[in-house]
Design a protein around this motif. Structure first.
Motif, short mmCIF file in Angstrom:
data_model
loop_
_atom_site.label_atom_id
_atom_site.label_comp_id
_atom_site.label_asym_id
_atom_site.label_seq_id
_atom_site.Cartn_x
_atom_site.Cartn_y
_atom_site.Cartn_z
N ALA A 1 0.83 -1.21 0.00
CA ALA A 1 0.00 0.00 0.00
C ALA A 1 0.87 1.26 0.00
O ALA A 1 0.57 2.23 -0.71
CB ALA A 1 -0.93 -0.01 1.21
N ILE A 2 1.94 1.26 0.79
CA ILE A 2 2.85 2.41 0.81
C ILE A 2 3.49 2.58 -0.57
O ILE A 2 3.64 3.71 -1.08
CB ILE A 2 3.93 2.21 1.89
CG1 ILE A 2 3.28 2.18 3.29
CG2 ILE A 2 4.98 3.32 1.83
CD1 ILE A 2 4.23 1.78 4.40
N GLU A 3 3.87 1.49 -1.21
CA GLU A 3 4.48 1.56 -2.53
C GLU A 3 3.50 2.08 -3.57
O GLU A 3 3.90 2.76 -4.53
CB GLU A 3 5.00 0.17 -2.93
CG GLU A 3 6.18 -0.29 -2.09
CD GLU A 3 6.56 -1.73 -2.36
OE1 GLU A 3 7.64 -2.13 -1.90
OE2 GLU A 3 5.78 -2.47 -3.01
N ALA A 4 2.21 1.78 -3.40
CA ALA A 4 1.21 2.32 -4.32
C ALA A 4 1.19 3.85 -4.26
O ALA A 4 0.98 4.52 -5.28
CB ALA A 4 -0.17 1.75 -4.00
N LEU A 5 1.42 4.40 -3.06
CA LEU A 5 1.49 5.86 -2.95
C LEU A 5 2.73 6.40 -3.64
O LEU A 5 2.70 7.49 -4.22
CB LEU A 5 1.49 6.27 -1.47
CG LEU A 5 0.23 5.93 -0.65
CD1 LEU A 5 0.34 6.55 0.74
CD2 LEU A 5 -1.03 6.41 -1.36
N VAL A 6 3.84 5.65 -3.59
CA VAL A 6 5.05 6.05 -4.33
C VAL A 6 4.74 6.09 -5.82
O VAL A 6 5.07 7.05 -6.53
CB VAL A 6 6.21 5.09 -4.03
CG1 VAL A 6 7.42 5.42 -4.93
CG2 VAL A 6 6.61 5.16 -2.57
N SER B 1 1.86 6.46 -7.20
CA SER B 1 0.93 7.57 -7.44
C SER B 1 1.67 8.90 -7.57
O SER B 1 1.36 9.72 -8.45
CB SER B 1 -0.09 7.63 -6.31
OG SER B 1 -1.01 8.68 -6.51
N ARG B 2 2.66 9.12 -6.70
CA ARG B 2 3.42 10.37 -6.76
C ARG B 2 4.18 10.49 -8.08
O ARG B 2 4.24 11.57 -8.68
CB ARG B 2 4.40 10.46 -5.58
CG ARG B 2 3.72 10.69 -4.24
CD ARG B 2 4.72 11.16 -3.20
NE ARG B 2 5.77 10.20 -2.94
CZ ARG B 2 5.71 9.23 -2.05
NH1 ARG B 2 4.62 9.07 -1.32
NH2 ARG B 2 6.74 8.41 -1.87
N HIS B 3 4.76 9.41 -8.54
CA HIS B 3 5.51 9.45 -9.80
C HIS B 3 4.58 9.62 -11.00
O HIS B 3 4.94 10.29 -11.97
CB HIS B 3 6.37 8.20 -9.94
CG HIS B 3 7.63 8.27 -9.14
ND1 HIS B 3 8.85 8.59 -9.69
CD2 HIS B 3 7.86 8.09 -7.82
CE1 HIS B 3 9.78 8.60 -8.74
NE2 HIS B 3 9.20 8.29 -7.59
#
Length: 447
Positions: A333-338, A340-342
């Motif tokens: 889930a944290i990586e999905a936010l990464v 999303s930012r990119h």
């Protein structure tokens, strides 16, 4: 202009990737070899699906951010929730750390139910399509092999023709069995560096029909005797929506048996006798299931000197964590936010993406791999940082038996809400290292 993204794998990491991609691509296709629609039980491609899975506090927060009302929906279905510091009883070396409110939500949904509810929310998105029963055969690339252009797939039936899903971006979320390192090597790219921590873990889980003849959990969620170098056998005994479950853990060749009699004998050896008392006369819901986990593996894509455009990796395909620590779904889930930012910054570039991915993997990897390396016999690189942590954390947990502030600090770090460095703050270290001050503070707090 129509842009197409393809996600390989439809479990938690793949579905979360599809969710964030859907806001930036006109079409998103998720390919998975399993039949996913209505799959509310353990899937063939997820052999660990029979076992208890933890969604850590940060994971719960992110799911509510991505899917508003997600936790409330689970509660409406009867999923138990509670505070990480009071609804879970944490035992280290047979001693329970003090219960203390953390404000962090524990969701006891189980992996199959949680995965299904995430997937249902993603399936509601009009530009996301799940291709089920689809084998992933390999990647396609530009003639100079600098750009990934799509994925070769094939249906499950014999003789089915292979086809190409053309894509502007491919995201590998196929988990621990990811073939991206091999595919990159076939395209002429350097070997992906790996870090391994070998603990030879065995998980064995058995479910029990409620109500139990003796129930030490009550309205709480779980009893968790954590394996330590002094007491190597661990377990999670949890109350789930429709059953109780015990997941036993053994490392370095200590294998919790899959026959029911042997399973109960193993439960009897746990440092929390209430667990055996609860299930010795309980009705099991079938035979125990066993899962072997030889090593945690971190794939260091950020260290490659070159990578093709149009290919990213997420979830267990990037880093496989020891499941004892319950980090996998939350890190995905944290990586999905990464990701999303990119995506928000433009077309994601592999180099910067993998460097940022490494930064969010660092903390959970240091915590879980570092803890495993505290066991003599576990294979892996022991740095000075690892050795210092394995001297300090046991002292913190011993002090947390009577100090609720330390319990709260530890659980916030273990829940991936606070960084591990938060445990080294002067206000925390003084409570760990100066028991006189801790006792005086405790008296002032009680007053």
């Amino acid at each position: 202009m129509e842009r197409h993204a393809v996600v390989l794998g439809g479990s938690i990491a793949g579905s979360l990737a599809a969710k964030v991609l859907s806001g930036h691509y006109s079409r998103v296709t998720v390919a998975d070899r399993d039949e996913l629609t209505g799959a509310t039980g353990p899937r063939h491609a997820i052999p660990q699906g029979h076992h208890i899975h933890a969604l850590l506090a940060r994971g719960q927060q992110i799911l509510d951010e991505l899917f508003p009302g997600f936790t409330a929906g689970l509660v409406a279905e009867g999923v138990p929730i509670g505070d990480f510091g009071t609804s879970l009883s944490w035992y280290f070396n047979g001693r329970m750390i003090r219960k203390e409110e953390t404000g962090l939500i524990c969701v006891a949904a189980g992996r199959p139910l949680l995965e299904d509810r995430v997937r249902r929310r993603v399936m509601e998105l009009p530009n996301v399509t799940y291709r089920e029963g689809t084998d992933i055969r390999g990647l396609t690339a530009s003639p100079d092999r600098t750009q990934i252009t799509g994925v070769r797939v094939q249906g499950p039936d014999p003789g089915t023709q292979e086809e190409v899903l053309e894509a502007d971006l491919v995201v590998d979320a196929t988990g621990r069995g990811s073939r991206t390192p091999r595919w990159l090597a076939e395209l002429g790219y350097p070997q992906v560096p790996e870090e391994r921590v070998g603990m030879d873990l065995t998980y064995t889980t058995c479910d029990f029909r409620p109500p139990l003849p003796f129930d030490p959990i009550g309205s709480d969620i779980a009893l968790i005797p954590v394996a330590t170098p002094a007491m190597r056998r661990g377990a999670i005994f949890a109350r789930l929506p429709d059953r109780y479950a015990i997941s036993l853990t053994g490392i370095l060749g200590d294998r919790p048996p899959a026959d029911y009699g042997g399973f109960l004998d193993y439960v009897r050896t746990l440092p929390v006798p209430e667990i055996y008392k609860a299930v010795q006369d309980a009705e099991p819901l079938g035979e125990p299931h066993t899962f072997r986990f030889p090593a945690s593996i971190r794939r260091r894509y950020e260290r490659l000197s070159r990578l093709p455009a149009g290919l990213l990796v997420i979830g267990d395909a990037a880093c496989v964590f020891n499941p004892v620590y319950g980090q996998g779904m939350t890190v995905a889930a944290i990586e999905a936010l990464v990701l999303s930012r990119h995506l928000a910054a433009g077309r994601p570039e592999a180099g910067p993406y993998f460097r940022d991915l490494a930064k969010v993997i660092d903390a959970p990897w240091d915590m879980s791999a570092g803890s495993d390396l505290g066991f003599a016999g576990v294979q892996g690189r022991r740095t000075l940082k690892t050795r210092m942590g394995n001297l300090y954390i046991p002292r913190l947990l011993t002090a947390a038996v009577t100090d609720g502030e330390l319990s709260r600090s530890f659980l916030r770090a273990a829940g991936l809400v606070d960084p591990p460095q938060a445990l080294m703050r002067p206000s925390v270290m003084s409570r760990v290292l100066l028991p006189t001050n801790r006792g005086q503070r405790g008296k002032r707090e009680e007053v």
